[in-house]
Scaffold this active site. Structure first.
Site, PDB file in Angstrom:
ATOM      1  N   LEU A 249       0.827  -1.208   0.000  1.00  0.00           N
ATOM      2  CA  LEU A 249       0.000   0.000   0.000  1.00  0.00           C
ATOM      3  C   LEU A 249       0.860   1.256   0.000  1.00  0.00           C
ATOM      4  CD1 LEU A 249      -2.770  -0.841   2.616  1.00  0.00           C
ATOM      5  CD2 LEU A 249      -2.904  -0.891   0.138  1.00  0.00           C
ATOM      6  N   SER A 250       2.177   1.084   0.167  1.00  0.00           N
ATOM      7  CA  SER A 250       3.049   2.261   0.313  1.00  0.00           C
ATOM      8  C   SER A 250       2.993   3.202  -0.895  1.00  0.00           C
ATOM      9  CB  SER A 250       4.487   1.821   0.583  1.00  0.00           C
ATOM     10  OG  SER A 250       4.538   1.152   1.815  1.00  0.00           O
ATOM     11  N   THR A 299      11.501  -3.683   2.879  1.00  0.00           N
ATOM     12  CA  THR A 299      10.681  -4.737   3.467  1.00  0.00           C
ATOM     13  C   THR A 299      11.301  -6.101   3.180  1.00  0.00           C
ATOM     14  OG1 THR A 299       8.430  -5.553   3.666  1.00  0.00           O
ATOM     15  CG2 THR A 299       9.037  -4.745   1.508  1.00  0.00           C
ATOM     16  N   LYS A 303      15.602  -6.184   5.038  1.00  0.00           N
ATOM     17  CA  LYS A 303      15.889  -5.270   6.158  1.00  0.00           C
ATOM     18  C   LYS A 303      17.291  -5.494   6.727  1.00  0.00           C
ATOM     19  CE  LYS A 303      11.103  -4.555   7.498  1.00  0.00           C
ATOM     20  NZ  LYS A 303      10.045  -4.751   8.489  1.00  0.00           N
ATOM     21  N   ALA A 373       9.972 -13.847  15.468  1.00  0.00           N
ATOM     22  CA  ALA A 373      11.317 -13.343  15.781  1.00  0.00           C
ATOM     23  C   ALA A 373      11.991 -12.819  14.521  1.00  0.00           C
ATOM     24  CB  ALA A 373      12.147 -14.450  16.421  1.00  0.00           C
ATOM     25  N   ASN A 395       8.512 -18.412  18.924  1.00  0.00           N
ATOM     26  CA  ASN A 395       8.750 -18.470  17.479  1.00  0.00           C
ATOM     27  C   ASN A 395       8.784 -19.904  16.982  1.00  0.00           C
ATOM     28  OD1 ASN A 395       9.199 -17.009  15.043  1.00  0.00           O
ATOM     29  ND2 ASN A 395      11.313 -17.730  15.036  1.00  0.00           N
ATOM     30  N   ARG A 396       8.349 -20.074  15.713  1.00  0.00           N
ATOM     31  CA  ARG A 396       8.375 -21.389  15.081  1.00  0.00           C
ATOM     32  C   ARG A 396       9.794 -21.956  15.103  1.00  0.00           C
ATOM     33  NH1 ARG A 396       6.786 -21.480   8.800  1.00  0.00           N
ATOM     34  NH2 ARG A 396       8.612 -20.120   8.764  1.00  0.00           N
ATOM     35  N   THR A 397      10.754 -21.156  14.690  1.00  0.00           N
ATOM     36  CA  THR A 397      12.157 -21.609  14.747  1.00  0.00           C
ATOM     37  C   THR A 397      12.707 -21.171  16.104  1.00  0.00           C
ATOM     38  OG1 THR A 397      12.262 -21.193  12.379  1.00  0.00           O
ATOM     39  CG2 THR A 397      14.369 -21.526  13.503  1.00  0.00           C
ATOM     40  N   GLY A 480      -2.869  -3.884  12.498  1.00  0.00           N
ATOM     41  CA  GLY A 480      -1.561  -3.559  11.928  1.00  0.00           C
ATOM     42  C   GLY A 480      -1.555  -2.262  11.141  1.00  0.00           C
TER      43      GLY A 480
HETATM   44  P1  NAP Z   1      10.183 -11.813   8.678  1.00  0.00           P
HETATM   45  O1  NAP Z   1      11.413 -11.129   9.120  1.00  0.00           O
HETATM   46  O2  NAP Z   1      10.221 -12.634   7.452  1.00  0.00           O
HETATM   47  O3  NAP Z   1       9.638 -12.727   9.876  1.00  0.00           O
HETATM   48  C1  NAP Z   1       8.523 -13.562   9.709  1.00  0.00           C
HETATM   49  C2  NAP Z   1       8.165 -14.195  11.038  1.00  0.00           C
HETATM   50  O4  NAP Z   1       6.963 -14.938  10.845  1.00  0.00           O
HETATM   51  C3  NAP Z   1       9.222 -15.176  11.563  1.00  0.00           C
HETATM   52  O5  NAP Z   1       9.214 -15.142  12.957  1.00  0.00           O
HETATM   53  C4  NAP Z   1       8.692 -16.514  11.026  1.00  0.00           C
HETATM   54  O6  NAP Z   1       9.084 -17.609  11.814  1.00  0.00           O
HETATM   55  C5  NAP Z   1       7.201 -16.311  11.199  1.00  0.00           C
HETATM   56  N1  NAP Z   1       6.419 -17.147  10.321  1.00  0.00           N
HETATM   57  C6  NAP Z   1       6.261 -17.007   8.986  1.00  0.00           C
HETATM   58  N2  NAP Z   1       5.439 -17.959   8.520  1.00  0.00           N
HETATM   59  C7  NAP Z   1       5.071 -18.709   9.568  1.00  0.00           C
HETATM   60  C8  NAP Z   1       4.229 -19.855   9.722  1.00  0.00           C
HETATM   61  N3  NAP Z   1       3.614 -20.375   8.675  1.00  0.00           N
HETATM   62  N4  NAP Z   1       4.081 -20.375  10.945  1.00  0.00           N
HETATM   63  C9  NAP Z   1       4.697 -19.831  12.009  1.00  0.00           C
HETATM   64  N5  NAP Z   1       5.505 -18.751  11.935  1.00  0.00           N
HETATM   65  C10 NAP Z   1       5.691 -18.201  10.725  1.00  0.00           C
HETATM   66  O7  NAP Z   1       9.016 -10.754   8.462  1.00  0.00           O
HETATM   67  P2  NAP Z   1       8.768  -9.361   9.232  1.00  0.00           P
HETATM   68  O8  NAP Z   1       9.381  -8.236   8.461  1.00  0.00           O
HETATM   69  O9  NAP Z   1       9.119  -9.512  10.651  1.00  0.00           O
HETATM   70  O10 NAP Z   1       7.196  -9.228   9.053  1.00  0.00           O
HETATM   71  C11 NAP Z   1       6.326 -10.042   9.828  1.00  0.00           C
HETATM   72  C12 NAP Z   1       4.918  -9.555   9.682  1.00  0.00           C
HETATM   73  O11 NAP Z   1       4.813  -8.215  10.097  1.00  0.00           O
HETATM   74  C13 NAP Z   1       4.427  -9.592   8.246  1.00  0.00           C
HETATM   75  O12 NAP Z   1       3.347 -10.463   8.184  1.00  0.00           O
HETATM   76  C14 NAP Z   1       3.950  -8.213   7.932  1.00  0.00           C
HETATM   77  O13 NAP Z   1       2.620  -8.201   7.429  1.00  0.00           O
HETATM   78  C15 NAP Z   1       3.946  -7.517   9.242  1.00  0.00           C
HETATM   79  N6  NAP Z   1       4.457  -6.147   9.083  1.00  0.00           N
HETATM   80  C16 NAP Z   1       3.662  -5.153   9.465  1.00  0.00           C
HETATM   81  C17 NAP Z   1       4.088  -3.856   9.357  1.00  0.00           C
HETATM   82  C18 NAP Z   1       3.187  -2.765   9.769  1.00  0.00           C
HETATM   83  O14 NAP Z   1       3.578  -1.615   9.601  1.00  0.00           O
HETATM   84  N7  NAP Z   1       2.032  -3.049  10.288  1.00  0.00           N
HETATM   85  C19 NAP Z   1       5.366  -3.561   8.874  1.00  0.00           C
HETATM   86  C20 NAP Z   1       6.167  -4.609   8.486  1.00  0.00           C
HETATM   87  C21 NAP Z   1       5.699  -5.907   8.593  1.00  0.00           C
HETATM   88  P3  NAP Z   1      10.471 -18.378  11.506  1.00  0.00           P
HETATM   89  O15 NAP Z   1      11.541 -17.596  12.182  1.00  0.00           O
HETATM   90  O16 NAP Z   1      10.255 -19.715  12.083  1.00  0.00           O
HETATM   91  O17 NAP Z   1      10.628 -18.396  10.017  1.00  0.00           O
END
Ligand code: NAP
Length: 515
Positions: A249-250, A299, A303, A373, A395-397, A480
């Site tokens: 959406l950015s 994103t 990051k 995480a 966290n899953r991992t 969010g």
């Molecule tokens: P990321 O660094 O890729 O981290 C993803 C996280 O989700 C990890 O902890 C991963 O676990 C876990 N995960 C992914 N799929 C999973 C599953 N099927 N079952 C269990 N755990 C799962 O991503 P991120 O940048 O932190 O973003 C995470 C979320 O934040 C996104 O969904 C995004 O929509 C949201 N977000 C929101 C904003 C906002 O402004 N509202 C901004 C950025 C992001 P593992 O470590 O086990 O892989």
């Protein structure tokens, strides 16, 4: 001047007429008659179509594309040149012939003879649907050498965003009119930036179905989302770097704010495939020439790459971003200085505190759970531990939860163990709940009670399954979008130095999410 041309690709006169009407209504600045799409094309039928197009008073390109260069019909070369010669005789503004065919003496002679004493301009085009041309500048020179009066049109597939820079360089260095564009999703930005870098024409489709080349943007999107009417050579470029970025959406919120504040700026989705190597290549490409890139939202999955870049190659890294271990904002100064920041931290904490109507101090010693995480998990753990909340990371991992917990001196466990938690505030920082996991929740409903507050960082959909559960249990909810808007507002201030219009951001985000 860059014309925003719409290809007319109807299969018959009726369809083409409808498309011409629609293109005019949507603000096309030029029409390209793709006569190769007309079934059973005859010279008479073509002339009828040309009259219709010229009645619009828009400039017209006539093309009868060779199948070997992406054309639709199987018309023989002689017939296709007949069409172009008739177009010249009838006063079409431009005709487009494939450079490879123009090198046939009889084609060259016929076209040059027809062009004598005519106002029509000749476009000589070359396409590569698989990859970039080996030497783009040499191909451009070759076309000019063979036919100095021609407008070279060079269109190739960008297999990576880094392939677009050759197109930008050629446009910046060209000596006369030229059309240079990249195909594919990675090349999409070249279609919008064609206007900034001075391509004579760019092409936009009437709709996805009417698109005549991969990566073509719809004309409505080009005009309303990508600020077509405001782009010029001075436009400063911003964007979101990630993979995927198509549904971000950015672009909508930043461009709406640029509009409101009348800034000469444009924000694009920048699909950057690959990992650290490709990220670093992108940064060095954009700094090697003055393309006017002003900054990026960063994103998944870049990051950490952005953090490393800002640390090693950059001029400034905000200490908070270094502590969190993630950069979600890169600013590029006018002299090419790169600075890294993290606005997820402030965005998340502000969303939490303001929606709950509490101060930082009221979170001191409060038991909180962070599910996830990754990058956002890190930012929220940093924020919550900084103000003295008691944090457990699930966290899953598990190894990732453990290492994050050790860094910030908090507890950790596996995601399954979250069902036994005893937390007042639950923060979902996993991607569970966003497409394609919309029917999943990181916690079952039984684990949520009415004394809890549940914050889901996922913002699309606005109401995730965990938030539905929380509502049904009368727990407090924070979506969010509240974080998304706040972190974007902080980015806007870093990019432009201006306070963004919060109302414009809110209306754009909630409008898009409700749709
Ligand atoms: P990321 O660094 O890729 O981290 C993803 C996280 O989700 C990890 O902890 C991963 O676990 C876990 N995960 C992914 N799929 C999973 C599953 N099927 N079952 C269990 N755990 C799962 O991503 P991120 O940048 O932190 O973003 C995470 C979320 O934040 C996104 O969904 C995004 O929509 C949201 N977000 C929101 C904003 C906002 O402004 N509202 C901004 C950025 C992001 P593992 O470590 O086990 O892989």
């Amino acid at each position: 001047m860059t014309y925003l041309a719409v290809p007319i690709s109807g299969r018959n006169i009726k369809e083409a007429t409808e498309q011409i009407g629609k293109a005019c209504a949507l603000g096309a600045e030029m029409l390209e008659l793709r006569t190769d799409f007309i079934e059973n094309l005859t010279v008479d039928c073509f002339e009828q179509l040309l009259v219709l197009a010229r009645n619009t008073s828009l400039p017209v390109i006539v093309t009868c594309r060779d199948k070997a260069e992406g054309g639709c019909g199987e018309y023989p070369l002689d017939f296709r040149i007949d069409i172009l010669c008739r177009a010249i005789a009838a006063g079409a503004d431009f005709v487009d012939c494939e450079f490879v065919n123009f090198q046939d003496d009889s084609v060259e002679n016929r076209l040059l003879e027809a062009l004598e004493d005519s106002q029509t301009r000749l476009i000589l085009s070359a396409h590569n649907f698989d990859q970039p041309f080996g030497d783009l500048a040499a191909l451009y020179e070759n076309i000019i050498d063979v036919c100095p009066q021609a407008i070279p049109k060079l269109v190739y597939k960008a297999n990576h965003i880094n392939d677009c820079f050759a197109a930008f360089d050629l446009l910046k260095n060209k000596t006369g009119d030229a059309i240079v564009l990249c195909m594919s999703a990675a090349g999409m930005i070249s279609r919008v930036l064609a206007k900034k870098f001075g391509s004579l024409v760019t092409f936009a489709s009437l709709s996805d179905e009417a698109s005549t080349a991969p990566g073509q943007v719809g004309i409505e999107q080009m005009k309303s989302l990508y600020r077509w009417d405001h782009i010029d050579a001075e436009t400063r470029i911003y964007g979101v770097i990630g993979n995927p970025v198509g549904h971000s959406l950015s672009p909508a919120i930043f461009n709406a704010c640029f509009d409101k504040q009348k800034l000469n700026a444009l924000y694009l989705p920048i699909l950057l495939e690959g990992q650290k190597l490709q990220f670093n290549e992108f940064m060095s490409n954009l700094l090697k020439n003055n393309y006017d890139f002003g900054g990026f939202s960063v994103t998944i999955p870049h990051k950490a790459h952005a953090l490393d870049y800002a640390e090693v190659e950059g001029d400034h890294l905000e200490s908070l971003a270094a502590d969190i271990g993630a950069v979600n904002t890169l600013k590029v100064g006018f002299g090419g200085q790169v600075s890294g920041y993290n606005t997820d931290y402030a965005g998340a904490l502000n969303a939490l505190l303001s929606t709950l109507g509490i101060t930082k101090h009221q979170l001191h010693s409060v038991s909180t759970a962070v599910l996830g995480a990754g990058g956002v998990g890190r930012a929220i753990v940093a924020g919550l531990t900084d103000i003295g909340a008691h944090v457990t990371i699930y966290n899953r991992t598990v190894a990732k939860a453990k290492s994050l917990a050790e860094e910030f001196s908090c507890k950790y466990a596996s995601l399954e163990e979250a069902t036994n938690m005893d937390a007042k505030i639950v923060n979902n920082c996993t991607s569970i709940g966003m497409p394609p996991n919309v029917d999943n929740s990181p916690l079952p409903k039984e684990c949520i009670n009415c004394n809890m507050a549940v914050f889901d960082t996922v913002y699309n959909p606005l109401e995730t399954l965990i938030l539905k559960y929380a509502k049904e249990t009368c727990a407090k909810t924070i979506n969010g979008a509240e974080m998304f808007i706040r972190q974007a507002m902080a980015q806007y201030k870093i990019f432009t130095g201006n306070e963004p219009d919060e109302e414009v951001m809110r209306t754009t985000v909630f409008g898009a999410l409700k749709r």
